[in-house]
Design an enzyme around this catalytic site. Structure first.
Site, PDB file in Angstrom:
ATOM      1  N   CYS A 197     117.994  -6.974  52.594  1.00  0.00           N
ATOM      2  CA  CYS A 197     117.131  -7.679  53.536  1.00  0.00           C
ATOM      3  C   CYS A 197     116.640  -8.974  52.906  1.00  0.00           C
ATOM      4  CB  CYS A 197     115.952  -6.790  53.921  1.00  0.00           C
ATOM      5  SG  CYS A 197     115.033  -6.215  52.502  1.00  0.00           S
TER       6      CYS A 197
ATOM      7  N   GLU B 297     109.256  -1.956  58.256  1.00  0.00           N
ATOM      8  CA  GLU B 297     109.813  -3.052  57.454  1.00  0.00           C
ATOM      9  C   GLU B 297     111.221  -3.349  57.945  1.00  0.00           C
ATOM     10  OE1 GLU B 297     107.832  -4.747  55.550  1.00  0.00           O
ATOM     11  OE2 GLU B 297     106.267  -3.309  56.046  1.00  0.00           O
TER      12      GLU B 297
HETATM   13  N1  LIG Z   1     112.252  -5.090  54.931  1.00  0.00           N
HETATM   14  C1  LIG Z   1     112.762  -4.213  54.094  1.00  0.00           C
HETATM   15  O1  LIG Z   1     112.131  -3.769  53.145  1.00  0.00           O
HETATM   16  C2  LIG Z   1     114.169  -3.735  54.306  1.00  0.00           C
HETATM   17  C3  LIG Z   1     114.791  -3.009  53.297  1.00  0.00           C
HETATM   18  C4  LIG Z   1     116.101  -2.560  53.505  1.00  0.00           C
HETATM   19  C5  LIG Z   1     116.763  -2.846  54.678  1.00  0.00           C
HETATM   20  N2  LIG Z   1     116.127  -3.570  55.630  1.00  0.00           N
HETATM   21  C6  LIG Z   1     116.837  -3.913  56.866  1.00  0.00           C
HETATM   22  O2  LIG Z   1     117.547  -2.777  57.332  1.00  0.00           O
HETATM   23  C7  LIG Z   1     118.701  -3.179  58.056  1.00  0.00           C
HETATM   24  C8  LIG Z   1     119.910  -2.452  57.539  1.00  0.00           C
HETATM   25  O3  LIG Z   1     119.702  -1.073  57.554  1.00  0.00           O
HETATM   26  P1  LIG Z   1     120.293  -0.123  58.670  1.00  0.00           P
HETATM   27  O4  LIG Z   1     121.581  -0.670  59.166  1.00  0.00           O
HETATM   28  O5  LIG Z   1     120.259   1.244  58.103  1.00  0.00           O
HETATM   29  O6  LIG Z   1     119.215  -0.270  59.828  1.00  0.00           O
HETATM   30  P2  LIG Z   1     119.111   0.562  61.207  1.00  0.00           P
HETATM   31  O7  LIG Z   1     117.916   0.032  61.893  1.00  0.00           O
HETATM   32  O8  LIG Z   1     120.387   0.573  61.927  1.00  0.00           O
HETATM   33  O9  LIG Z   1     118.850   2.058  60.724  1.00  0.00           O
HETATM   34  C9  LIG Z   1     117.721   2.395  59.930  1.00  0.00           C
HETATM   35  C10 LIG Z   1     117.386   3.852  60.177  1.00  0.00           C
HETATM   36  O10 LIG Z   1     116.947   4.002  61.527  1.00  0.00           O
HETATM   37  C11 LIG Z   1     117.626   5.092  62.124  1.00  0.00           C
HETATM   38  N3  LIG Z   1     117.637   4.914  63.576  1.00  0.00           N
HETATM   39  C12 LIG Z   1     118.568   4.325  64.355  1.00  0.00           C
HETATM   40  N4  LIG Z   1     118.180   4.384  65.648  1.00  0.00           N
HETATM   41  C13 LIG Z   1     116.978   4.986  65.694  1.00  0.00           C
HETATM   42  C14 LIG Z   1     116.052   5.334  66.721  1.00  0.00           C
HETATM   43  N5  LIG Z   1     116.277   5.050  68.000  1.00  0.00           N
HETATM   44  N6  LIG Z   1     114.909   5.960  66.388  1.00  0.00           N
HETATM   45  C15 LIG Z   1     114.637   6.246  65.108  1.00  0.00           C
HETATM   46  N7  LIG Z   1     115.479   5.964  64.087  1.00  0.00           N
HETATM   47  C16 LIG Z   1     116.630   5.331  64.366  1.00  0.00           C
HETATM   48  C17 LIG Z   1     118.979   5.064  61.444  1.00  0.00           C
HETATM   49  O11 LIG Z   1     119.646   6.296  61.610  1.00  0.00           O
HETATM   50  C18 LIG Z   1     118.565   4.801  60.014  1.00  0.00           C
HETATM   51  O12 LIG Z   1     118.120   5.981  59.396  1.00  0.00           O
HETATM   52  C19 LIG Z   1     118.792  -4.679  57.867  1.00  0.00           C
HETATM   53  O13 LIG Z   1     118.282  -5.315  59.002  1.00  0.00           O
HETATM   54  C20 LIG Z   1     117.901  -4.933  56.664  1.00  0.00           C
HETATM   55  O14 LIG Z   1     117.396  -6.226  56.589  1.00  0.00           O
HETATM   56  C21 LIG Z   1     114.847  -4.003  55.480  1.00  0.00           C
HETATM   57  N1  LIG Z   2     113.583  -5.027  47.470  1.00  0.00           N
HETATM   58  C1  LIG Z   2     114.922  -5.570  47.516  1.00  0.00           C
HETATM   59  C2  LIG Z   2     115.430  -5.721  48.917  1.00  0.00           C
HETATM   60  C3  LIG Z   2     115.298  -4.527  49.799  1.00  0.00           C
HETATM   61  C4  LIG Z   2     116.008  -4.747  51.079  1.00  0.00           C
HETATM   62  O1  LIG Z   2     117.156  -4.602  51.284  1.00  0.00           O
HETATM   63  C5  LIG Z   2     114.964  -6.925  46.864  1.00  0.00           C
HETATM   64  O2  LIG Z   2     113.921  -7.461  46.510  1.00  0.00           O
HETATM   65  O3  LIG Z   2     116.049  -7.469  46.716  1.00  0.00           O
END
Ligand SMILES: NC(=O)c1ccc[n+]([C@@H]2O[C@H](COP(=O)([O-])OP(=O)(O)OC[C@H]3O[C@@H](n4cnc5c(N)ncnc54)[C@H](O)[C@@H]3O)[C@@H](O)[C@H]2O)c1
Ligand SMILES: N[C@@H](CCC=O)C(=O)O
Length: 516
Positions: free
Chosen positions: A320, A286
């Protein structure tokens, strides 16, 4: 029998008793800062010399704690233990696993303000956002516990008179759960316990900015009866530990939530079959969003302005699901923009989130601050700055709520995820054109339409291509069990966290047929 699922109510902080309770909890958390936290592998606490220094994003000098960091050797040890534990854990009764979650949810509920106070400090969340994060973690435990009991009933299939056919789901194996920092409790907890309650064993690698809340969840799960080795807590560098675990031939699935950059990297790496690997790895991925609110000609503009302001600036736009684009019909564009700019300037103040009068807190770290400020610079070239635009990283990482107008639909800041308190406006000549613009990014996570026109709402229901589409409300704040959450296209695999199909992604269907 468990009572029917109902989401955890949010705390009303206008009630003095609640306000005082959280103030006391924040003081308590503050008196407990700066501790060392070990890894947990097979139930064993392991302190390492190499530590992650976790700081308060509102006050960089304040250390929340020092967390032991796993390296590849420790990751390997954790993997072996998770693999051994899976041999017997996979045969445990669904009720046994679900009961651990029901007890854990009750523990968190009893100590709710303590967890919320911790999120204010570790994640820089304002009270309301931190309270919602704790509530969502409780919801995930309650909801997935019940879902597992449902799945355990099996699925009806047909049998001919000469046979007895059955179909049921079994767990996959060792899962690597990699979580983001923004819903530091809820998403970390939800993704971990979903994997566990489905009968898998887990290697949990939380985000490096926010690993302490994950340690606290481990303590709760242990108190609730989680056996050793089922969930192993191994914070560490994404590149070093993350890549190692994703590539590992005994990893059966990876559940990742985070950025598109890392998500696509994991997707590619997990697709490679390594020597000794007996399966194709499952991935639940995600990722980010570039989420749009469309405002129609015939619409309630006050509702639209409120929805945009909260969706853009709640938790400093670090969701997100955050609204980072507004597409408004040209006939209402100017009035809507005025209202949003007014609300932003009047109501969206920012500062240390321990003070509940602040609408927004900081952004998470220097990397995020620099990236968002770079986008603001680009925005000043691409559009007209209407509010905000400045930042201050002297004490914590603070950025003003920022509104840009008159952007081209394909402008950089209308296409790329900023993940900060920045929203851009563009104009459309018709509702059809507004939908076209809304669909013109590579993402497809959330969106909203503000309209009084039934035909337009129905058109958007069919043609606005996002996983979570909302009408006449903002585009954030999905609730577990009510708004299954996940996105299309480059927003991910649409696994729908908090939905009826989510656990199945962590399982495989098995058919048995016995001749009579
Ligand atoms: N779609 C969703 O449900 C959802 C929910 C929350 C956040 N997000 C997204 O997450 C992002 C923000 O979060 P973030 O800054 O923690 O994201 P990120 O991708 O930088 O990090 C996420 C996780 O991945 C790990 N990671 C980094 N490099 C890696 C690798 N090479 N292999 C495996 N793991 C690795 C990080 O340490 C962390 O635990 C935004 O883009 C946001 O939109 C999406
Ligand atoms: N589930 C949360 C978003 C999660 C991602 O950052 C919302 O619906 O706002």
């Amino acid at each position: 029998m468990v009572v029917p699922y109902k989401h955890e109510p949010f705390t009303d902080f206008s009630v003095e008793e609640n306000r005082r309770a959280l103030e006391a909890a924040i003081k308590q958390v503050e008196s407990d800062l700066g501790k060392d936290y070990p890894l947990i592998i097979g139930g064993e606490r392991i302190m390492t010399d190499d530590k992650i220094k976790v700081v308060n994003p509102a006050n960089k000098k304040e250390v929340i704690g020092y967390v032991s960091k796993a390296n590849q050797d420790l990751a390997e040890k954790a993997h072996r233990i998770a693999d051994e534990t899976f041999d017997w854990w996979r045969k445990t009764k669904a009720q046994f696993r679900a009961d651990i979650l029901f007890r854990a949810a009750a523990i968190v509920r009893r100590r709710k303000h303590e967890f919320t106070a911790h999120l204010v400090k570790e994640g820089g969340k304002p009270w309301k956002e931190a309270d919602a994060d704790t509530a969502e973690a409780i919801d995930f435990m309650e909801f997935y516990g019940r879902q597992m009991l449902e799945i355990d009933k099996g699925v009806e299939i047909n049998s001919r008179p000469i046979e007895n056919n059955r179909f049921h789901y079994i767990p996959l194996g060792v899962g690597v759960v990699i979580s983001p920092w923004n819903f530091l409790f809820a998403i970390m907890c939800g993704t971990t316990v979903a994997a566990m309650v489905s009968g898998n064993t887990v290697l949990l690698k939380p985000a490096s900015a926010t690993p302490i809340i994950a340690y606290k969840m481990m303590e709760v799960l242990e108190e609730a009866g989680l056996p050793k080795g089922v969930i192993n807590y191994i914070p560490g560098s994404g590149k070093e530990v993350g890549d190692y675990l994703v590539d590992h031939p005994r990893t059966r699935f990876v559940s990742f939530t985070g950025s598109r950059e890392v998500g696509t990297r994991i997707f590619e790496r997990a697709a490679k079959v390594h020597e000794g690997q007996k399966w194709l790895k499952r991935t639940i991925i995600e990722m980010g969003g570039k989420d749009t609110i469309v405002v129609d000609k015939d619409s309630d503009l006050e509702l639209a302005a409120d929805a945009i302001t909260y969706s853009a600036f709640g938790f400093s736009g670090q969701k997100c699901s955050a609204c980072s684009r507004v597409v408004a019909h040209e006939e209402v564009y100017d009035e809507l923009l005025d209202r949003v700019v007014h609300k932003t300037k009047e109501h969206v103040n920012y500062g240390d989130p321990t003070d509940n009068s602040h609408y927004m807190g900081p952004v998470i770290d220097q990397g995020a601050y620099d990236k968002i400020m770079d986008y603001i610079k680009i925005g000043k070239e691409e559009g007209k700055l209407m509010a905000g635009g400045k930042g201050d990283d002297s004490k914590g990482w603070f950025i003003e709520p920022t509104v840009f107008a008159d952007l081209a639909p394909d402008a950089t800041i209308m296409q790329e995820e900023i993940f900060g308190p920045v929203v851009g406006f563009t104009k459309a000549k018709s509702f059809d054109e507004a939908l076209e613009i809304a669909n013109n990014t590579e993402y497809g996570l959330t969106g909203a339409v503000i309209s009084n026109n039934r035909a337009h709402i129905e058109k958007a229901r069919e043609d606005f291509h996002v996983g979570n589409l909302y009408f006449n409300r903002g585009c954030t704040a999905a609730i577990v069990g009510y708004h299954p959450f996940g996105g299309f296209n480059m927003s991910g695999t649409d696994s729908k966290a908090g939905g009826p199909d989510y656990l199945i992604h962590h399982m495989q269907g098995k058919t048995t047929s016995e001749m009579l």
